[in-house]
Design a protein around this motif. Structure first.
Motif, short mmCIF file in Angstrom:
data_model
loop_
_atom_site.label_atom_id
_atom_site.label_comp_id
_atom_site.label_asym_id
_atom_site.label_seq_id
_atom_site.Cartn_x
_atom_site.Cartn_y
_atom_site.Cartn_z
N VAL A 183 -0.48 -2.01 -10.63
CA VAL A 183 -1.09 -1.14 -11.54
C VAL A 183 -1.53 0.13 -11.02
CG1 VAL A 183 -3.41 -1.14 -12.74
CG2 VAL A 183 -2.28 -3.16 -12.83
N ALA A 184 -1.86 0.10 -9.88
CA ALA A 184 -2.21 1.68 -9.27
C ALA A 184 -0.73 2.49 -9.19
CB ALA A 184 -2.95 1.31 -7.76
N TYR A 185 0.22 1.71 -8.70
CA TYR A 185 1.40 2.33 -8.54
C TYR A 185 1.97 3.03 -10.06
CZ TYR A 185 6.64 2.11 -8.20
OH TYR A 185 8.00 2.57 -8.16
N LEU A 186 1.80 2.30 -10.95
CA LEU A 186 2.28 2.60 -12.43
C LEU A 186 1.25 3.81 -13.07
CD1 LEU A 186 3.06 -1.02 -13.90
CD2 LEU A 186 4.80 0.83 -13.26
N ASP A 236 0.79 -1.22 0.11
CA ASP A 236 -0.15 -0.12 0.12
C ASP A 236 0.82 1.32 0.21
OD1 ASP A 236 0.89 -0.38 2.61
OD2 ASP A 236 -0.87 -0.01 3.71
N ARG A 237 2.12 1.12 -0.64
CA ARG A 237 2.98 2.27 -0.22
C ARG A 237 2.85 3.37 -1.70
NH1 ARG A 237 6.80 -1.73 0.46
NH2 ARG A 237 7.29 -1.83 2.73
N GLU A 238 2.78 4.44 -1.41
CA GLU A 238 2.93 5.44 -2.49
C GLU A 238 3.98 5.35 -3.48
OE1 GLU A 238 1.17 8.47 -3.67
OE2 GLU A 238 -0.69 7.22 -2.73
N VAL A 239 5.20 5.26 -2.70
CA VAL A 239 6.44 5.08 -3.42
C VAL A 239 7.21 3.71 -2.88
CG1 VAL A 239 6.76 7.47 -3.85
CG2 VAL A 239 7.42 6.65 -1.78
#
Ligand SMILES: N[C@@H](CCC(=O)N[C@@H](CS)C(=O)NCC(=O)O)C(=O)O
Length: 215
Positions: free
Chosen positions: A189-192, A150-153
């Motif tokens: 997918v969300a991160y990309l 669940d990390r942003e980066v």
């Protein structure tokens, strides 16, 4: 001739793109001078003895390799920082960069090589090789999805070289008409989606799509 620093390479290389994203994030002006990844001149081989792109040229200062170039730019243009200051996070960022530059790039660029590069060379794509590479990519996506969680980066609390390196080869994947399955790897997918929408990535991707005719 321009007195801007030069980045030698072509825009759709994941490694040239890494350097370009770092340059854009740091607001550094430069000129992209086209050098293909094959058949380099003797003059270019003197600058980049491994015969690879990218290579940085700033006056009489020459530096090949995307990882070396970004590390150098961090010293000349520290803001915004692209490496975490915490030693442990710094080590992890270098690890993700290494993983992305090797295992990940190998996994996701076969489709690009077959469908885009071979087409440019008037050769037929090897779709069996592409299908095999997509299967081989599954554990790589599993690993990244788990690391991102669940990390942003990927590391610490700021966009870093780790995110640049991991996101870059996925641009080649998309150019080749492939995407990551969000039902299997939702975090990835969300991160990309989050990072490829950054202005630095967006402008390079638009430029590449126009050049490749993939839009
Ligand atoms: N570790 C290098 C890898 C660069 C690389 O492999 N570039 C490819 C193009 S995407 C290349 O120039 N390949 C030509 C070759 O291997 O001879 C970096 O990070 O710059």
């Amino acid at each position: 001739m321009s007195d801007k620093p030069i980045l030698h390479g072509v825009n759709a290389s994941p490694f040239v793109r890494k350097a370009r994203i770092a340059l854009a994030e740091k607001g550094i002006d430069y000129e992209l001078v086209p050098v293909m990844p094959m058949g380099q001149s003797a003059e270019y081989m003197k600058k980049s003895p491994l015969g690879k792109i990218p290579c940085w040229e700033e006056g009489d200062y020459i530096l090949p390799d995307s990882s070396c170039i970004i590390a150098y730019l961090e010293r000349t243009h520290p803001d915004p920082a692209l490496y975490p200051s915490d030693p442990k996070q710094f080590g992890r960022a270098l690890w993700y960069e290494e993983y992305a530059d090797t295992k990940l790039t190998e996994a996701v660029t076969t489709a690009f090589f077959n469908r885009i590069v071979k087409k440019m060379m008037n050769q037929e794509p090897d779709e069996a090789a592409v299908a095999a590479s997509l299967v081989a990519a599954e554990p790589v996506f599993d690993y990244l999805d788990g690391e991102i969680a669940d990390r942003e980066v990927l590391v610490g609390s700021h966009f870093s070289v780790a995110d640049i390196a991991v996101c870059s080869p996925f641009v080649n994947f998309a150019h080749a008409g492939e995407s990551v399955d969000g039902s299997r790897w939702p975090q990835l997918v969300a991160y990309l989606a989050r990072h490829l929408a950054r202005p630095s990535f967006k402008s390079v991707i638009e430029e590449e799509k126009a050049a490749l005719g993939t839009r």
